[in-house]
Design a protein around this motif. Structure first.
Motif, short mmCIF file in Angstrom:
data_model
loop_
_atom_site.label_atom_id
_atom_site.label_comp_id
_atom_site.label_asym_id
_atom_site.label_seq_id
_atom_site.Cartn_x
_atom_site.Cartn_y
_atom_site.Cartn_z
N ASP A 72 0.83 -1.21 0.00
CA ASP A 72 0.00 0.00 0.00
C ASP A 72 0.86 1.26 0.00
O ASP A 72 0.35 2.36 -0.20
CB ASP A 72 -0.92 0.02 1.23
CG ASP A 72 -2.00 -1.05 1.15
OD1 ASP A 72 -2.43 -1.36 0.02
OD2 ASP A 72 -2.41 -1.56 2.20
N ASP A 73 2.17 1.08 0.23
CA ASP A 73 3.09 2.22 0.26
C ASP A 73 3.97 2.29 -0.99
O ASP A 73 4.22 3.37 -1.52
CB ASP A 73 4.00 2.12 1.50
CG ASP A 73 3.22 2.04 2.79
OD1 ASP A 73 2.46 2.99 3.07
OD2 ASP A 73 3.35 1.03 3.50
N LEU A 74 4.45 1.14 -1.45
CA LEU A 74 5.39 1.09 -2.56
C LEU A 74 5.03 -0.04 -3.50
O LEU A 74 4.71 -1.15 -3.06
CB LEU A 74 6.82 0.88 -2.04
CG LEU A 74 7.92 0.78 -3.10
CD1 LEU A 74 8.25 2.17 -3.65
CD2 LEU A 74 9.18 0.13 -2.52
N LEU A 75 5.10 0.24 -4.81
CA LEU A 75 4.87 -0.79 -5.82
C LEU A 75 6.03 -0.82 -6.80
O LEU A 75 6.65 0.22 -7.07
CB LEU A 75 3.58 -0.52 -6.60
CG LEU A 75 2.25 -0.77 -5.88
CD1 LEU A 75 1.09 -0.35 -6.78
CD2 LEU A 75 2.11 -2.24 -5.48
N ILE A 76 6.30 -2.00 -7.33
CA ILE A 76 7.27 -2.17 -8.41
C ILE A 76 6.46 -2.34 -9.69
O ILE A 76 5.66 -3.27 -9.80
CB ILE A 76 8.16 -3.40 -8.18
CG1 ILE A 76 8.92 -3.27 -6.85
CG2 ILE A 76 9.12 -3.58 -9.34
CD1 ILE A 76 9.78 -2.04 -6.74
#
Length: 364
Positions: free
Chosen positions: A119-123
């Motif tokens: 929910d904070d970081l995606l690749i």
């Protein structure tokens, strides 16, 4: 246009204090026609609304080509550039909301995956991969003949970086531990200085630092962590660099993420077909900004060691998971994260539809 791309073009060394001066006018400046390629694809000429993305800026070949060519403009994207010294600081910038997208190596990515959630970081994509860019160099007159001779010796390396994780994987395969070496934590310029002063027995660093050291006549290559010529062939090292994004921003702007990735896919294929022109763009960028650079011949030494690559095949996630395992083994991470839970391929799939370029079989 289906073909596997392992694009080869070297990263370029510059003095970090010049970053801000290089950023001045980076977006608005009119580029020379000889260094401004126009991409062609099934959607060429389609109009997109203009949008500004806050991009984490590092002086890498990837970022320079992204900002110094017109592939992003084709998709209506312009940038507000925020400079960072490394992927560690850039990762923190994404998590803090200071930027929404940037290049993140395996070390910074794994730290994020063990401290935050999807929910904070995606690749959402890959920028490049391959272990050949991490090279081990020793003083030109050193008696060292193999890595075995470096046990107990002082090695300059950036702890926590991609070359550090490659080093950990290599020594684990050899049955050594970190304590078997005297590691000196150095950055790019510090690595050059250490080798010039002969205060280290070896330097392990990413390109083009090894090429610069060898070109100065003060170092020679001992090995690299790839599988090609000069590679150690002990373990396969991908060590991908990812496009990391703010998850909140991506979910609110899915079309913008895909447009960015479509531009990057086209850029990668253009570089594959025009490596000399791509190298000139980067070189001319430094010259145009008034930054002193080394002889361009130096960069030819590093071109073969880096692979621009946009796709997200499952084997890269497995490679990152493997790296996390080594970090846990060496006490550098608390646990192995669920890497795939942070990867969202939907943006890349939509990008392929926009540009008409799809990953080869086995690279999806």
């Amino acid at each position: 246009m289906k073909r596997k791309i392992f694009l080869r073009i070297g990263a370029f060394l510059v003095v970090s204090v010049m970053i801000l001066s290089m950023l001045s006018g980076c977006i608005s400046e009119k580029k020379e026609t000889t260094t401004t390629p126009t991409a062609t694809s099934p959607t060429a000429g389609e109009k997109y609304p203009t949008a500004t993305i806050k991009l984490g800026y590092r002086l890498t070949d990837t970022t320079i080509l992204v900002t110094e060519t017109d592939f992003m403009k084709k998709y209506g994207i312009q940038f507000e550039l925020v400079p960072y010294a490394s992927g560690v600081e850039m990762r923190d910038g994404i998590l803090a909301g200071d930027v929404v997208i940037g290049e993140l190596g395996t070390g910074p990515v794994i730290w994020a995956m063990t401290h935050v959630t999807p929910d904070d970081l995606l690749i959402v994509g890959t920028t490049e991969q391959g272990g050949e860019k991490y090279r081990v160099v020793v003083p030109v007159d050193s008696p060292v003949k193999s890595f075995d001779d470096l046990v107990g010796k002082k090695i300059g390396i950036k702890i926590g970086s991609g070359c550090y994780t490659a080093f950990l994987r290599y020594i684990a395969a050899k049955g050594w531990t970190v304590e078997d070496f005297d590691l000196l934590n150095v950055g790019e310029l510090e690595a050059i200085s250490a080798m010039e002063q002969k205060s280290v027995d070896a330097v392990i660093m990413w390109e083009p630092i090894p090429a610069v050291l060898c070109s100065k006549g003060i170092a020679r290559e001992l090995m690299n962590f790839g599988s090609g010529e000069g590679g150690q062939n002990l373990v396969k090292i991908c060590n991908p660099v990812y496009w990391g994004v703010s998850a909140k921003w991506a979910k609110e702007n899915p079309d913008l993420v895909s447009r960015f990735l479509a531009g990057y896919i086209e850029l990668c294929y253009w570089v594959y077909d025009h490596p000399d022109e791509a190298a000139r763009i980067i070189y001319n960028t430094y010259v145009r900004r008034g930054v002193e650079v080394e002889d361009p011949e130096i960069y030819k030494l590093s071109i073969e060691h880096e692979h621009l690559y946009p796709w997200l095949p499952d084997y890269l996630a497995e490679d990152t998971k493997m790296v996390a395992g080594y970090l846990v083994q060496f006490g550098k991470a608390d646990f192995v994260p669920d890497v795939k839970s942070f990867i969202d391929k939907s943006y890349l799939e939509k990008a392929s539809e926009l540009c008409g370029i799809y990953p080869p079989e086995g690279e999806k």
